[in-house]
Design an enzyme around this catalytic site. Structure first.
Site, PDB file in Angstrom:
ATOM      1  N   LYS A  54       0.888  -1.185   0.000  1.00 35.47           N
ATOM      2  CA  LYS A  54       0.000   0.000   0.000  1.00 35.47           C
ATOM      3  C   LYS A  54       0.921   1.228   0.000  1.00 35.47           C
ATOM      4  CE  LYS A  54      -1.797   3.055   1.894  1.00 35.47           C
ATOM      5  NZ  LYS A  54      -1.588   4.464   1.464  1.00 35.47           N
ATOM      6  N   GLU A 114       9.533   1.770  11.085  1.00 34.14           N
ATOM      7  CA  GLU A 114      10.572   2.773  10.845  1.00 34.14           C
ATOM      8  C   GLU A 114       9.857   4.115  10.885  1.00 34.14           C
ATOM      9  OE1 GLU A 114      13.484   1.789  10.846  1.00 34.14           O
ATOM     10  OE2 GLU A 114      13.622  -0.188   9.920  1.00 34.14           O
ATOM     11  N   CYS A 155      14.028  10.971   6.661  1.00 29.81           N
ATOM     12  CA  CYS A 155      13.850  10.552   8.057  1.00 29.81           C
ATOM     13  C   CYS A 155      15.135  10.730   8.860  1.00 29.81           C
ATOM     14  CB  CYS A 155      13.374   9.113   8.119  1.00 29.81           C
ATOM     15  SG  CYS A 155      14.458   7.974   7.252  1.00 29.81           S
ATOM     16  N   GLU A 187       9.640  17.004  14.484  1.00 27.35           N
ATOM     17  CA  GLU A 187      10.118  16.717  13.133  1.00 27.35           C
ATOM     18  C   GLU A 187       9.405  17.645  12.136  1.00 27.35           C
ATOM     19  OE1 GLU A 187       8.866  12.991  11.221  1.00 27.35           O
ATOM     20  OE2 GLU A 187      10.920  12.736  10.512  1.00 27.35           O
TER      21      GLU A 187
HETATM   22  P1  NAD Z   1       2.407   8.743   7.217  1.00 31.97           P
HETATM   23  O1  NAD Z   1       2.541   8.080   8.536  1.00 31.97           O
HETATM   24  O2  NAD Z   1       1.446   9.849   7.067  1.00 31.97           O
HETATM   25  O3  NAD Z   1       2.015   7.674   6.082  1.00 31.97           O
HETATM   26  C1  NAD Z   1       2.803   6.540   5.822  1.00 31.97           C
HETATM   27  C2  NAD Z   1       1.929   5.465   5.197  1.00 31.97           C
HETATM   28  O4  NAD Z   1       0.969   5.031   6.160  1.00 31.97           O
HETATM   29  C3  NAD Z   1       1.132   5.932   3.989  1.00 31.97           C
HETATM   30  O5  NAD Z   1       1.097   4.905   3.017  1.00 31.97           O
HETATM   31  C4  NAD Z   1      -0.249   6.158   4.581  1.00 31.97           C
HETATM   32  O6  NAD Z   1      -1.278   6.040   3.626  1.00 31.97           O
HETATM   33  C5  NAD Z   1      -0.326   5.038   5.593  1.00 31.97           C
HETATM   34  N1  NAD Z   1      -1.298   5.242   6.677  1.00 31.97           N
HETATM   35  C6  NAD Z   1      -1.734   6.408   7.210  1.00 31.97           C
HETATM   36  N2  NAD Z   1      -2.651   6.174   8.182  1.00 31.97           N
HETATM   37  C7  NAD Z   1      -2.780   4.823   8.278  1.00 31.97           C
HETATM   38  C8  NAD Z   1      -3.570   3.969   9.094  1.00 31.97           C
HETATM   39  N3  NAD Z   1      -4.419   4.441  10.012  1.00 31.97           N
HETATM   40  N4  NAD Z   1      -3.453   2.625   8.932  1.00 31.97           N
HETATM   41  C9  NAD Z   1      -2.604   2.124   8.008  1.00 31.97           C
HETATM   42  N5  NAD Z   1      -1.845   2.889   7.183  1.00 31.97           N
HETATM   43  C10 NAD Z   1      -1.930   4.224   7.322  1.00 31.97           C
HETATM   44  O7  NAD Z   1       3.893   9.198   6.832  1.00 31.97           O
HETATM   45  P2  NAD Z   1       4.329  10.086   5.583  1.00 31.97           P
HETATM   46  O8  NAD Z   1       3.900  11.488   5.860  1.00 31.97           O
HETATM   47  O9  NAD Z   1       3.917   9.409   4.334  1.00 31.97           O
HETATM   48  O10 NAD Z   1       5.922   9.969   5.671  1.00 31.97           O
HETATM   49  C11 NAD Z   1       6.730  10.822   6.391  1.00 31.97           C
HETATM   50  C12 NAD Z   1       7.148  10.183   7.717  1.00 31.97           C
HETATM   51  O11 NAD Z   1       7.823   8.957   7.460  1.00 31.97           O
HETATM   52  C13 NAD Z   1       8.141  11.037   8.491  1.00 31.97           C
HETATM   53  O12 NAD Z   1       7.791  11.032   9.843  1.00 31.97           O
HETATM   54  C14 NAD Z   1       9.467  10.305   8.284  1.00 31.97           C
HETATM   55  O13 NAD Z   1      10.430  10.517   9.292  1.00 31.97           O
HETATM   56  C15 NAD Z   1       9.018   8.900   8.236  1.00 31.97           C
HETATM   57  N6  NAD Z   1      10.027   8.074   7.567  1.00 31.97           N
HETATM   58  C16 NAD Z   1      10.752   7.223   8.339  1.00 31.97           C
HETATM   59  C17 NAD Z   1      11.751   6.454   7.753  1.00 31.97           C
HETATM   60  C18 NAD Z   1      12.558   5.507   8.586  1.00 31.97           C
HETATM   61  O14 NAD Z   1      13.157   4.618   8.012  1.00 31.97           O
HETATM   62  N7  NAD Z   1      12.601   5.643   9.898  1.00 31.97           N
HETATM   63  C19 NAD Z   1      11.999   6.551   6.374  1.00 31.97           C
HETATM   64  C20 NAD Z   1      11.225   7.449   5.627  1.00 31.97           C
HETATM   65  C21 NAD Z   1      10.226   8.189   6.241  1.00 31.97           C
END
Ligand code: NAD
Length: 503
Positions: free
Chosen positions: A184, A259, A293, A391
């Protein structure tokens, strides 16, 4: 500035891919996908609902239970993974073009991410072929061995910041392990994920092994998380989303890898190579538009070099080229989406009351539309400031001074996150003692984030749960069953053989 580049042959819809077929949502639901430079919709993606996730999981489950993939020889799987890597590599320019258009990432950096995606497949192809498992012998009595088997249907949920590369990071080890998958991707950036279907099919991956459901997190993502036939979720995204998913996985006791977010410190001691530290800490927070991240978004600088560091850092930040993501000269492109742009701009305004603005502070000159933010530098930021603690995930950095090593460590550890840390010093002992005391899953000494794929990846505290990377990823996607074989006589207490004395 170069005219805005729109790739040729953009798809007019982005369907799901289930059981080897491109399909619309069962109920026909769609959502608009925006170009981050114009903020205009450029295509419609299928908005997956629970019924679509059910179909995808059923296809993945059938491929797992009756298909050849889970039981295939590692060498045969690896051949397919290598063909996938070759195909990704062969179309890296098209991939980068689409990724740049969809995410707003600078084209040169998107190209690097496409190549890294190919590398992920090559790496796990090698690893799975070389894999050996443990055997424990008790001479004459027992042989104990680990029998490894894929967990089942893996649910993979990914963010928008480097979509294709982060998808490869989960897909490659999951497939290498023999799992079947439902991916997804993030709703802001679904364009490049659609390419996987063609790549996998041509490489010979059996239908049903890879399934893609587009959609909104709270709908498609949530249905995947709650699905009883999905024993494992690998999630990358925000900490608050991770917390919600963690709760929602509880009922079915799923395995989870998380992550999450970061607010990583870059600590610059007075004895550091200042030229190298400035180059690296600029790249560390402004590459990938700051939507990274592991960004070193808090820079802690020792007092004797603080004024010089701030002056030189701000001069360079003010000189960073912000522009159309497709222009090869661009160093910072457009943020992914107007909602995210509003969030980052909110922090930029907040920072003006929390720190001393040295560079940026708003929209760059000459770019009146699109999600552009000038690389923004705040100095003298106290540890209580929100721009120190939270962040931002954009081209915004907070610089703070420190006097002693102890103070630097306290500042570095003074946030809820613990993903990465970067330490700049020429004192070998201090580099190691600091690295071992800082609360971070990964530490780089005298470098920004350059990672060997064999090393563990993951954060501590609010930055994540579990570590992936190298064989740890294979451990996550497999069960390690212990088989105990008796080779000799086993001493068994003989229950039920004693003479009963009559009452
Ligand atoms: P997000 O949490 O908004 O979304 C991530 C994914 O989760 C998307 O596909 C979204 O559709 C899905 N999602 C959202 N709500 C959900 C739910 N209730 N149930 C299941 N899935 C759901 O994150 P984002 O804004 O897309 O990404 C940015 C974040 O990701 C930042 O906080 C960044 O630090 C983090 N990130 C972490 C790493 C790491 O390896 N630690 C790497 C890249 C990004």
């Amino acid at each position: 500035m170069a005219a805005h580049h729109v790739p040729a042959d953009l798809p007019d819809k982005l369907p799901h891919y289930i059981g080897g077929q491109f399909v619309d949502s069962v109920g026909g639901e769609t959502f608009e996908v925006l170009d981050p430079v114009t903020n205009q919709p450029y295509t419609l993606a299928a908005a997956g609902q629970a019924a679509d996730v059910d179909r995808a999981v059923a296809a993945a489950r059938a491929a797992f239970v009756s298909g050849e993939w889970p039981g295939m020889q590692a060498r045969a799987r690896a051949r397919i993974l290598n063909r996938i890597a070759d195909a990704v590599q062969a179309q890296d320019k098209r991939l980068a073009e689409l990724e740049t258009f969809d995410t707003g990432l600078p084209i040169t950096q998107a190209l690097g991410q496409a190549q890294r995606a190919a590398e992920n497949f090559r790496f796990f192809a090698d690893l799975v072929v070389a894999q050996s498992d443990e055997v424990y012998q008790v001479p004459g009595r027992q042989l104990n061995y680990v029998h490894r088997k894929p967990v089942g249907v893996a649910g993979l949920i990914t963010p928008w910041n480097t979509p294709f590369m982060l998808e490869s990071w989960k897909l490659a080890p999951a497939l290498a392990s023999g799992c079947t998958v439902v991916l997804k991707p993030a709703e802001f950036t679904p364009l490049s994920a659609g390419l996987w279907a063609g790549i996998f099919r041509e490489a010979g991956l059996p239908d049903g092994v890879f399934n893609l459901v587009n959609g909104i997190g709270e709908q498609a993502g949530d249905a995947l998380v709650r699905h009883p036939d999905v024993p494992l979720i690998s999630f990358t995204g925000e900490t608050t989303t991770g917390q919600l998913i963690y709760r929602n996985c509880a009922d079915s006791l799923k395995a989870m890898s998380m992550e999450l977010g970061g607010k990583s410190p870059a600590v610059v001691f007075a004895d550091a190579d200042l030229d190298a530290a400035i180059d690296s800490t600029l790249f560390g927070v402004f590459s990938l538009n700051g939507e990274r991240c592991t960004a070193g978004s808090r820079i802690l600088v020792q007092r004797p070099v603080y004024a010089e560091f701030c002056r030189r850092y701000a001069e360079r930040a003010a000189n960073i080229v912000v522009g159309d993501p497709h222009d090869p000269a661009t160093e910072v492109g457009a943020l992914v989406h107007p909602e995210h742009y509003a969030k980052v701009m909110h922090y930029v305004e907040l920072g003006k009351s929390e720190g001393r603005l040295l560079a940026g502070g708003g929209r760059p000159a000459g770019l009146p539309t699109g999600n552009y933010v000038a690389p923004t530098v705040f100095a003298d930021v106290p540890r209580t400031a929100r721009i120190f603690q939270e962040e931002v995930f954009g081209p915004v950095v907070a610089i703070s001074p420190f006097d002693t090593e102890q103070e630097a460590l306290e500042l570095a550890n003074a946030v809820r996150y613990g993903l990465a840390a970067y330490v700049w010093t020429s004192d070998l002992t201090r580099a190691h003692t600091f690295a071992q005391s800082v609360q971070a899953g990964m530490v780089w000494l005298n470098s920004h984030n350059v990672r060997d794929l064999r090393t563990p990846f993951g954060g501590v505290k609010a930055s994540g749960l579990g570590h992936e990377g190298g064989y740890r990823s294979l451990d996550f996607y497999t069960h390690q069953q212990a088989v105990h074989v008796t080779l000799g006589e086993v001493h068994t207490a003989r229950f039920g053989t004693s003479e009963r004395t009559s009452a």
